[in-house]
Design a protein around this motif. Structure first.
Motif, PDB file in Angstrom:
ATOM      1  N   LYS A   1     -21.610 -11.521  -8.115  1.00 20.76           N
ATOM      2  CA  LYS A   1     -22.660 -10.536  -7.855  1.00 20.76           C
ATOM      3  C   LYS A   1     -22.245  -9.499  -6.811  1.00 20.76           C
ATOM      4  O   LYS A   1     -23.050  -8.612  -6.497  1.00 20.76           O
ATOM      5  N   ALA A   2     -21.053  -9.564  -6.273  1.00 18.69           N
ATOM      6  CA  ALA A   2     -20.654  -8.684  -5.174  1.00 18.69           C
ATOM      7  C   ALA A   2     -20.179  -7.332  -5.714  1.00 18.69           C
ATOM      8  O   ALA A   2     -19.627  -7.233  -6.809  1.00 18.69           O
ATOM      9  N   LYS A   3     -20.412  -6.321  -4.916  1.00 18.13           N
ATOM     10  CA  LYS A   3     -19.898  -4.976  -5.202  1.00 18.13           C
ATOM     11  C   LYS A   3     -18.660  -4.761  -4.338  1.00 18.13           C
ATOM     12  O   LYS A   3     -18.758  -4.673  -3.109  1.00 18.13           O
TER      13      LYS A   3
ATOM     14  N   VAL B   1     -16.533  -6.963 -12.547  1.00 13.84           N
ATOM     15  CA  VAL B   1     -16.480  -6.194 -11.300  1.00 13.84           C
ATOM     16  C   VAL B   1     -17.222  -4.873 -11.455  1.00 13.84           C
ATOM     17  O   VAL B   1     -18.016  -4.474 -10.589  1.00 13.84           O
ATOM     18  N   GLU B   2     -17.001  -4.169 -12.560  1.00 12.62           N
ATOM     19  CA  GLU B   2     -17.624  -2.857 -12.748  1.00 12.62           C
ATOM     20  C   GLU B   2     -19.108  -2.958 -13.101  1.00 12.62           C
ATOM     21  O   GLU B   2     -19.849  -1.989 -12.920  1.00 12.62           O
ATOM     22  N   ARG B   3     -19.541  -4.086 -13.593  1.00 11.95           N
ATOM     23  CA  ARG B   3     -20.970  -4.284 -13.890  1.00 11.95           C
ATOM     24  C   ARG B   3     -21.811  -4.227 -12.625  1.00 11.95           C
ATOM     25  O   ARG B   3     -22.957  -3.770 -12.642  1.00 11.95           O
ATOM     26  N   ASN B   4     -21.243  -4.651 -11.513  1.00 16.39           N
ATOM     27  CA  ASN B   4     -21.957  -4.620 -10.223  1.00 16.39           C
ATOM     28  C   ASN B   4     -21.756  -3.311  -9.470  1.00 16.39           C
ATOM     29  O   ASN B   4     -22.127  -3.215  -8.302  1.00 16.39           O
ATOM     30  N   GLY B   5     -21.159  -2.311 -10.111  1.00 23.48           N
ATOM     31  CA  GLY B   5     -20.909  -1.036  -9.441  1.00 23.48           C
ATOM     32  C   GLY B   5     -19.623  -0.995  -8.662  1.00 23.48           C
ATOM     33  O   GLY B   5     -19.387  -0.049  -7.903  1.00 23.48           O
TER      34      GLY B   5
END
Length: 288
Positions: free
Chosen positions: A143-145, A161-165
Motif C-alpha cells: 500500500k506504500a507510495k 507500485v504504480e497503482r499506489n501512485g
C-alpha cells in the motif's frame, strides 16, 4: 686459435640440446598422480560409511572419465555458472514490512543503497550479485507510495507500485558500482573517487531500454505510454507525477550511482569536503 673459432668448434662438437640431455633443476619434483587408494578401487574417496556420506566434487563420476571430457564438444551442464549475474529477490510483502517497521523511509527515493543499508536486504558483490529483483509476492498487501529503483522487476510488481501512485525504475549497475553502493561508508573511507556507471552488457541492453520493463534508458514519452497500457490492463488510474513533489524531484543520470554526487568526485569524510576533478581529460572520462 681465437675465441671465435673455439666457440664454433664447441658448437660443432657438442650435441644438440633435447629433453634427453637436459637435467632437472635442483629442488624440483615430478607431481604424483592421484592413486587408487590403499585397496585399489576408491580413488581416495573412501569405502567406509562415514566417508560415503560425503559427495565428490561436482562432475565426479566414481572414477570414470566425465562425459564432458569424453565428448569435448559437449559442455558441462553447469558451464559458466560462476559468471551468471545474480539478482537476489525482494518481495513486495517484505518491502511493505520494512517500511512499516521504519527500516526504510518511503518519503525519500529508494535505491540499492537504501535497501542494502536497511539491514534487511543484504547484498554481496563477491557472490556476483548485481542488485535486487522485485517480485510480486504480496502485491495485494503493498500500500506504500514509493519512488524505487531496482535492477529487475516483473510486470505485476511494476503494476503494484504504480497503482499506489509510486514510480519504479529498473536500472543496471556494474560490479564496481555495486561495491560502492552496497557499503557507501566503507567505500568513501577508502579514498577512491566515485566511479561512473557503465552501460549494460549486450545481452541485457534490450531489457534496460525497454519502456515496458521501466528501463532507465527508455524514452520518457514511451514510459508514460506504457504506464497507461499497464494501468488499463490491471484496472487502475495511471499515475501522474508532480515535478514539485519532493519524492520525485531527485533523479539519476545514466552515469551516476549516488543521488546528488557526480562520478569522479572524491569525498573526504574527515574534512567534510568534496574534491572535484579539474583536468579536462578527467572530466571527459567521467562524463562519457
Amino acid at each position: 686459435m681465437g675465441s671465435r673459432e673455439k666457440a664454433f668448434q664447441f658448437l660443432r662438437e657438442v650435441p644438440r640440446l633435447s629433453e634427453g640431455n637436459i637435467g632437472k633443476l635442483p629442488g624440483t619434483k615430478t607431481p604424483k598422480k592421484r592413486g587408487y587408494g590403499q585397496n585399489g578401487k576408491e580413488r581416495g574417496w573412501g569405502a567406509s560409511a562415514r566417508q560415503k556420506m560425503h559427495y565428490g566434487p561436482l562432475g565426479y563420476e566414481s572414477g570414470a572419465t566425465p562425459i564432458q571430457r569424453k565428448v569435448p564438444f559437449e559442455r558441462s551442464y553447469n558451464y559458466g555458472h560462476h559468471t551468471v549475474k545474480q539478482f537476489p529477490p525482494i518481495s513486495l510483502e517484505n518491502l511493505q514490512l520494512a517500511i512499516d517497521t521504519k527500516r526504510i523511509d518511503p518519503s525519500k527515493p529508494i535505491d540499492l543503497t537504501a535497501l542494502s543499508c536497511s539491514g534487511v536486504f543484504p547484498i554481496d558483490p563477491e557472490k556476483n550479485q548485481f542488485g535486487f529483483n522485485l517480485t510480486n509476492q504480496g502485491m495485494d498487501l503493498f500500500k506504500a507510495k514509493v519512488n524505487i529503483e531496482v535492477q529487475w522487476a516483473d510486470e505485476q510488481a511494476i503494476a503494484a507500485v504504480e497503482r499506489n501512485g509510486g514510480k519504479i525504475t529498473v536500472a543496471y549497475y556494474d560490479l564496481h558500482s555495486v561495491v560502492a553502493l552496497a557499503s557507501p561508508l566503507k567505500f568513501l573511507k577508502s579514498g577512491q573517487p566515485i566511479p561512473r556507471r557503465l552501460t549494460p552488457p549486450g545481452n541485457l541492453l534490450h531489457k534496460y531500454c525497454d519502456p515496458a520493463s521501466r528501463g532507465y534508458l527508455a524514452h520518457q514519452d514511451l514510459l508514460q505510454q506504457e504506464r497507461i497500457v499497464t494501468a488499463q490492463k490491471y484496472g487502475y488510474e495511471p499515475p501522474v507525477y508532480d515535478e514539485n513533489d519532493e519524492l520525485f524531484k531527485k533523479t539519476k543520470d545514466p552515469r551516476q550511482i549516488f543521488f546528488g554526487l557526480e562520478p569522479g568526485w572524491l569525498i573526504s569524510l574527515q574534512d567534510k569536503t568534496i574534491y572535484k576533478p579539474e583536468k579536462e581529460e578527467l572530466k571527459e572520462m567521467y562524463v562519457n
